[in-house]
Design a protein around this motif. Structure first.
Motif, mmCIF file in Angstrom:
data_model
loop_
_atom_site.group_PDB
_atom_site.id
_atom_site.type_symbol
_atom_site.label_atom_id
_atom_site.label_comp_id
_atom_site.label_asym_id
_atom_site.label_seq_id
_atom_site.Cartn_x
_atom_site.Cartn_y
_atom_site.Cartn_z
ATOM 1 N N ARG A 59 0.787 -1.227 0.000
ATOM 2 C CA ARG A 59 0.000 0.000 0.000
ATOM 3 C C ARG A 59 0.821 1.280 0.000
ATOM 4 O O ARG A 59 0.273 2.350 0.248
ATOM 5 N N CYS A 60 2.117 1.200 -0.251
ATOM 6 C CA CYS A 60 2.896 2.439 -0.169
ATOM 7 C C CYS A 60 2.605 3.385 -1.328
ATOM 8 O O CYS A 60 2.287 2.975 -2.427
ATOM 9 N N TYR A 61 2.753 4.663 -0.981
ATOM 10 C CA TYR A 61 2.506 5.725 -1.950
ATOM 11 C C TYR A 61 3.839 6.248 -2.456
ATOM 12 O O TYR A 61 4.765 6.437 -1.682
ATOM 13 N N CYS A 62 3.928 6.468 -3.763
ATOM 14 C CA CYS A 62 5.099 7.140 -4.319
ATOM 15 C C CYS A 62 4.584 8.199 -5.271
ATOM 16 O O CYS A 62 3.756 7.905 -6.129
ATOM 17 N N PRO A 63 5.051 9.452 -5.132
ATOM 18 C CA PRO A 63 4.558 10.515 -6.015
ATOM 19 C C PRO A 63 4.781 10.180 -7.491
ATOM 20 O O PRO A 63 4.048 10.657 -8.360
ATOM 21 N N PHE A 64 5.805 9.377 -7.782
ATOM 22 C CA PHE A 64 6.105 9.059 -9.176
ATOM 23 C C PHE A 64 5.585 7.690 -9.569
ATOM 24 O O PHE A 64 5.846 7.209 -10.666
ATOM 25 N N GLY A 65 4.865 7.068 -8.664
ATOM 26 C CA GLY A 65 4.264 5.774 -8.984
ATOM 27 C C GLY A 65 5.251 4.626 -9.056
ATOM 28 O O GLY A 65 5.003 3.627 -9.723
ATOM 29 N N ILE A 66 6.388 4.752 -8.386
ATOM 30 C CA ILE A 66 7.345 3.640 -8.384
ATOM 31 C C ILE A 66 6.709 2.453 -7.665
ATOM 32 O O ILE A 66 6.122 2.604 -6.601
ATOM 33 N N ASP A 67 6.853 1.291 -8.266
ATOM 34 C CA ASP A 67 6.238 0.089 -7.700
ATOM 35 C C ASP A 67 7.179 -0.494 -6.643
ATOM 36 O O ASP A 67 7.873 -1.476 -6.883
#
Lengths: 133, 223, 219
Positions: free
Chosen positions: A95-103
């Motif tokens: 469920r982690c969030y990354c501003p750049f959408g890194i998986d």
């Protein structure tokens, strides 16, 4: 460093594994701006008094990032450090969030994969390791 | 993994209406993976509760916390110092997590905030499909990896019933017949013999509360 | 030399910049693919829950986003990136040069406004530097490269600012300014700055919990 003591580690196999997902891994590591905006999305970060070593970015930089940087040439102690990061500090809740959408979860799972293949994984029977995985 | 879905907001609001300080607790396990009860859902639920409470002209203290897995007593322990400050707990874990929480804090009411629905697979982001009913007597070996307990409306073990109609279930024309799928799968693998054997009566184990002990640990736990 | 860096080199830098972006976009497209959207029927009797009033607004969404946890960072980074793009694009001095070169240019901010934005930008840069240096969590993942990146992004602004205000030696400053700008354009698509491509490519097209919009690509 190539003078690493790599006894008991099949570095060629790690290299091969890394190569299989090289493009995405490289892109993910490059795109990470080290901004730390992912921190609060990790519930463990919040539950462990905002310990930076629980940040999703920290975990993926210090697992797959290390393996990539050393091109798979690592010693067993390094793999064990990575094990403590990818199992001990992450439950793969994805469920982690990354501003750049890194998986990030995929990268952590990838690191787990590589460790497991080298016979490095948590000992679930050991008392006190119950929270892992 | 276990799949769950959040209860309607009204039902949750109703359950906690008598309490002033509410602690909403998420779980980092299955319910987090299926976007039902992770940290983010905890925050969303609290934000929504705040709005409905405001609408009704009241307010509550809404705390939030997320643990790794609510189905493990050691992991619940870290909440011991926290729960004393609350009048009730809203657990966003599956039914197992809610019950263990209620067991750990027997003096504090614990309410479920999600409905635990099934054991299933991730079909897509936010879409999950039931696959297993945890019957305790897995038959997938001879059914080609298709579960008749889950998929067949009657849970039949020896072929389809008379209601199967053009590959559909008699319950609805939109439900494919599990036994046709089993037949096709086994035929493709040349294993039709598998379903010619007569299967005995299922020892339904899920009528009583069960405990799983892994073989390695039997010596340790079974007296 | 001076004529080269302020003439052809600018076009070369721009070509590398846009070429690099295109390369990264295609690389992303090659690494991902579209998936078909699954459609299932709503079960009979299942009514959609109506969320409480007030959950539609932008402010409510902000409350559940990183804006709640890192408000300063979100504001600062927004201003920083806004200035990073807007100032050079709408700077009077740049536009005069572009007008002379191709006979067309965008409108320009007033010089004092651009100066103000530059101040703002540099303050944001200082905030970033402060975080890198003194925030425990940022330090935990900071490498030397991060400082270099910050320098690379701010150098054109620092040198441009010094040149505009005629602080230090103007001619040296303007040359350094041009070089810094070109270095940024050339390196951007191939360094950590690739996040500018990644942000739009991934957040807007890949299907995920945090997707912006309803993209249906997957890795």
């Amino acid at each position: 460093m190539s003078n690493e003591n790599t006894a008991g580690v099949d570095t060629d196999r790690i290299k091969k594994r890394l190569d299989s997902r090289k493009a995405k891994m490289k892109l993910s590591l490059a795109a990470c701006a080290h901004c730390t905006l992912c921190a609060e999305s990790c519930f463990l970060f919040n539950a462990r008094d905002n310990d930076p070593t629980y940040m999703p970015s920290y975990k993926f930089i210090n697992s797959i990032g290390v393996l990539y940087k050393k091109k798979g040439v690592v010693d067993r102690a390094t793999l064990e450090d990575i094990r403590d990061v990818v199992w001990g500090r992450c439950v793969l809740c994805t469920r982690c969030y990354c501003p750049f959408g890194i998986d990030i979860p995929e990268m952590i799972a990838f690191a787990r994969n590589i460790c497991r293949e080298q016979g490095v994984f948590p000992d679930y029977e050991e008392k006190g390791s119950i929270h892992a995985g | 993994m276990v799949k769950a879905k959040r209860k309607p907001l009204e039902e949750i609001a109703d359950a906690i209406s008598a309490y002033g300080k509410v602690l909403t607790v998420g779980c980092g396990g299955c319910v987090s993976v299926c976007l039902a009860g992770g940290q983010r859902e905890v925050q969303e639920l609290n934000a929504e509760l705040e709005l409905t409470l405001k609408e009704k002209g009241t307010s509550k203290t809404l705390g939030n916390y997320t643990v790794e897995r609510q189905c493990n007593m050691d992991l619940l322990q870290e909440m011991d110092d926290m729960v004393g400050g609350y009048d009730c707990i809203l657990s966003m874990a599956c039914g197992a997590g809610v019950q263990l929480m209620a067991e750990r804090y027997p003096n504090i009411p614990v309410f479920p905030a999600v409905n635990t629905v099934f054991i299933g697979v991730d079909r897509d982001i936010g879409m999950y499909e039931e696959k297993c009913r945890a019957c305790g007597e897995c038959v997938l070996a001879y059914t080609g990896g298709i579960c008749p307990v889950t998929r067949c409306a009657k849970g039949l073990f020896n072929g389809p019933c008379g209601g199967t109609n053009n590959g559909k279930c008699e319950v609805s024309q939109e439900i494919p017949c599990a036994w046709l799928d089993i037949y096709e799968r086994l035929k493709g693998q040349g294993r039709l013999d598998d379903i010619l054997k007569l299967q005995g009566v299922m020892q339904w184990q899920n009528q009583l509360q069960r405990t799983v002990v892994q073989p390695k640990f039997e010596k340790r736990y079974y007296k | 030399m001076y004529d080269f860096i302020r003439g052809p080199m600018v076009w070369i830098s721009l070509a590398i910049f846009f070429g690099g972006i295109l390369y990264q976009v295609f690389r992303f497209l090659a690494l991902s693919r579209t998936v078909e959207e699954q459609q299932i029927k709503r079960p009979t009797g299942l009514v959609a829950e109506v969320p409480p009033a007030g959950t539609e607004g932008f402010l409510y969404a902000l409350k559940l986003s990183i804006f709640r946890t890192n408000p300063v960072m979100v504001v600062v980074t927004t201003i920083f990136h806004f200035c990073l793009i807007m100032v050079p694009l709408f700077l009077l001095g740049h536009n005069i040069l572009i007008e002379r070169a191709i006979g067309f240019s965008l409108f320009s901010f007033s010089e004092s406004f651009s100066d103000f934005l530059t101040w703002l930008f540099l303050f944001c840069g200082i905030y970033f530097l402060y975080r890198r240096r003194f925030s425990k969590r940022v330090r935990a993942i900071t490498s030397r490269n991060d400082y270099l990146m910050l320098l690379l992004a701010t150098a054109p602004f620092i040198t441009g600012f010094l040149a505009y205000h005629q602080i230090l030696h103007y001619n040296t400053m303007i040359v350094m300014h041009i070089l810094a700008g070109e270095a940024m354009l050339i390196l951007a698509p191939f360094t950590k700055f690739v996040h500018m491509v990644y942000f739009f490519a991934v957040r807007f097209t890949v299907k995920s919990e945090w997707a912006l919009g309803s993209g249906n690509r997957t890795w």
